[in-house]
Design an enzyme around this catalytic site. Structure first.
Site, PDB file in Angstrom:
ATOM      1  N   LYS A  58       0.847  -1.199   0.000  1.00  0.00           N
ATOM      2  CA  LYS A  58       0.000   0.000   0.000  1.00  0.00           C
ATOM      3  C   LYS A  58       0.879   1.244   0.000  1.00  0.00           C
ATOM      4  O   LYS A  58       1.868   1.307   0.751  1.00  0.00           O
ATOM      5  CB  LYS A  58      -0.895  -0.026   1.249  1.00  0.00           C
ATOM      6  CG  LYS A  58      -1.914   1.101   1.341  1.00  0.00           C
ATOM      7  CD  LYS A  58      -2.755   0.974   2.613  1.00  0.00           C
ATOM      8  CE  LYS A  58      -3.855   2.003   2.712  1.00  0.00           C
ATOM      9  NZ  LYS A  58      -4.643   1.879   3.966  1.00  0.00           N
ATOM     10  N   SER A  60      -9.589   1.597   3.012  1.00  0.00           N
ATOM     11  CA  SER A  60      -8.776   2.385   2.115  1.00  0.00           C
ATOM     12  C   SER A  60      -7.708   1.566   1.381  1.00  0.00           C
ATOM     13  O   SER A  60      -7.157   2.030   0.392  1.00  0.00           O
ATOM     14  CB  SER A  60      -8.083   3.508   2.891  1.00  0.00           C
ATOM     15  OG  SER A  60      -7.231   2.971   3.889  1.00  0.00           O
ATOM     16  N   SER A  84      -9.633  -0.671   7.311  1.00  0.00           N
ATOM     17  CA  SER A  84      -9.101  -0.602   5.946  1.00  0.00           C
ATOM     18  C   SER A  84      -8.343  -1.828   5.464  1.00  0.00           C
ATOM     19  O   SER A  84      -7.977  -1.882   4.292  1.00  0.00           O
ATOM     20  CB  SER A  84      -8.217   0.621   5.789  1.00  0.00           C
ATOM     21  OG  SER A  84      -9.030   1.744   5.654  1.00  0.00           O
TER      22      SER A  84
HETATM   23  N1  GLN Z   1     -12.961   3.834   6.424  1.00  0.00           N
HETATM   24  C1  GLN Z   1     -12.408   4.318   7.663  1.00  0.00           C
HETATM   25  C2  GLN Z   1     -12.116   5.782   7.521  1.00  0.00           C
HETATM   26  O1  GLN Z   1     -12.426   6.312   6.530  1.00  0.00           O
HETATM   27  C3  GLN Z   1     -11.193   3.543   8.023  1.00  0.00           C
HETATM   28  C4  GLN Z   1     -10.029   3.916   7.231  1.00  0.00           C
HETATM   29  C5  GLN Z   1      -8.826   3.123   7.603  1.00  0.00           C
HETATM   30  O2  GLN Z   1      -8.921   2.098   8.283  1.00  0.00           O
HETATM   31  N2  GLN Z   1      -7.687   3.616   7.195  1.00  0.00           N
HETATM   32  O3  GLN Z   1     -11.588   6.395   8.394  1.00  0.00           O
END
Ligand code: GLN
Length: 486
Positions: free
Chosen positions: A80, A155, A179
């Site tokens: 990532k 994400s 994420s």
């Molecule tokens: N979807 C969650 C957010 O938008 C988690 C994102 C993540 O785990 N990086 O904060």
């Protein structure tokens, strides 16, 4: 698909160690598949063929000279783009970091590379890991390999899609509120969020420091355990990495599920889970029972407040962490501004996308004097109550099971205009980040033709029990044989 690209990491390593195949051949097979399939998926922000082939040849030379094969010898890896890889840029899916080249590597990546993993490239992500669909990337959306009109989740959507599409057997993601687990569920692969502190955050660009953790995607539980055995452990470069012994994870996964107590917070699941997703979840409980586990009800009374608490804590920490992007220290600078405040303002205006701006504004508000007690402090108190709920529940069970998400993958564009709807995709994943405990998402079949996941949670530092339960579950369901249409 060449015979090499569908193989799990354990099998790739075995063949390379036996000198049946070279690391260069394995790497080429994956690079060829990326060239063929990637245009319809867009999992990667950057593919680095020369770097990958160079590393593969060095490994082949060492093995030819009689060196023992390391644990991840020749296993292709996607990373990532929030984790620094030596020699490659890091963008975090943001224009503000476009062109930024970190002068050091993330410990998580360095450990996997020293164990022989071959980095293929950097994967797409929601900008600064803020999002649940990978549509918030400043560069492009990633498509779900199961249905290209749908999101891969986020994400870490690029990493999940890469593993699902057989572009890499393993990938690294990060999980601040879901994420890793949510995109793993949407793409039909395994994703593990380790205990906070289990994996070094050195070289991982911070979003919300008290919630962020890096962890693996893979297609099997064995591969997940293998990666964790290299990834886990204290790091002198990260003072918050935990000085906890790492158990023998390979041994743990052979123990079966007999006697395992699985708690389900039924009251919390009563509303809002789509019917087929719920049906697959019930089947996953039956599969665990058939492997010898027992299922019981557990109360987790404060979980309904987790989303609200998470979006205060996460935005507050993000507003503080992202203050460093000012056009002076990193990446892009807005042109033509000579006044410092205007330079900051214009750089951020041009460099950050709408979701990142929204979070910075929300977080700054939640921390501002007069509001701090009402929002941030209160959210921290809720966080403590959630942690206590889990402590109490783990007095009666060994793992807690929920669906990973309330629905399967949604359509591209379906939630982009409604941030609150997007936030609700995380309802089952954020509690683990607030409590700091580990969470594993495993594929549990198809709902409306799309993959969904079952999430297992355990006590802090008890990833071994998650992997043990996961391995038993995989043996009964053979979920790893499920693949998207190629
Ligand atoms: N979807 C969650 C957010 O938008 C988690 C994102 C993540 O785990 N990086 O904060």
């Amino acid at each position: 698909m060449s015979g090499l690209t569908g193989l799990p990491a354990t099998e790739i390593r075995r063949r390379i160690a036996a000198r049946d195949v070279s690391s260069e051949e394995v790497t080429r097979a994956h690079l060829d598949r990326i060239a063929a399939v990637e245009p319809g998926i867009d999992a990667f922000l950057l593919v680095a063929p020369e770097r990958a082939l160079g590393a593969a040849r060095r490994l082949d030379t060492a093995l030819a000279g009689g060196a023992p094969a390391p644990l991840l010898a020749g296993v292709p890896l996607a990373v990532k783009d929030v984790l620094h890889v030596a020699g490659l840029p890091t963008s975090c899916g943001s224009r503000i970091l476009e062109g930024y080249r970190p002068p050091f590597a993330a410990t998580a990546v360095a450990r996997l590379e020293s164990a022989g993993a071959i980095v293929l490239g950097k994967t797409n992500m929601d900008e600064f890991a803020m999002g649940s669909s990978t549509e918030m990337s400043a560069f492009k959306p990633t498509r779900n390999p199961w249905d290209r009109e749908r999101v891969p989740g986020g994400s870490s959507g690029g990493s999940a899609a890469a593993v699902a599409a057989r572009l890499a057997p393993i990938a690294l993601g990060t999980d601040t509120g879901g994420s890793i687990r949510q995109p793993a569920a949407f793409c039909g692969v395994v994703g593990l969020k380790p205990t906070w502190g289990r994996v070094s955050r050195y070289g991982l660009v911070a979003f919300a420091s008290s919630l962020d953790q890096a962890g693996p995607f893979a297609r099997t539980v064995e591969d997940t355990a293998l990666v964790c055995s290299v990834l886990f452990g204290p790091d002198p470069l990260d003072a918050t990495s935990a000085d906890e012994p790492v158990p023998d994870l390979a041994a743990a996964i052979g123990r079966g599920a007999r006697g395992l107590r699985v708690g389900v917070p039924w009251a919390f699941l009563a509303e809002g889970v789509e019917a087929e997703t719920m049906a697959r979840f019930r089947e996953s409980l039956a599969a665990l029972e058939s492997a010898g586990a027992t299922v019981l009800d557990v109360p987790l009374p404060h979980l309904p407040h987790a989303i609200a608490a998470y979006y205060l804590v996460a935005t507050a920490e993000a507003s503080s962490n992202l203050a460093r992007y000012d056009g002076v220290r990193y990446g892009r600078r807005a042109p033509g501004e000579h006044d410092l405040k205007r330079l900051y303002g214009k750089t951020r205006d041009l460099g950050f996308g709408a979701e990142v701006k929204r979070r910075i504004i929300l977080g700054t508000f939640a921390l501002s004097s007069g509001y701090y007690d009402a929002y941030y402090l209160r959210a921290q108190k809720v966080r403590t109550l959630i942690r206590r709920d889990f402590d109490a529940a783990f007095g009666t069970c060994d793992v807690i099971a929920t669906p990973t998400t309330p629905t399967p993958a949604f359509r591209l564009g379906e939630k982009t205009d409604d941030p609150l709807q997007m936030y609700l995709a995380d309802v089952f994943t954020v509690p683990a980040n607030l409590a700091g405990i580990p969470g594993l998402s495993l594929p549990c079949g198809l709902a409306h033709g799309l993959p969904v996941g079952v999430q297992l949670l355990a006590r802090a530092f008890d990833e071994a029990t998650l992997l043990r339960a996961g391995a038993a579950y995989q043996q009964v369901t053979r979920f790893h044989e499920m693949a998207p249409p190629s």
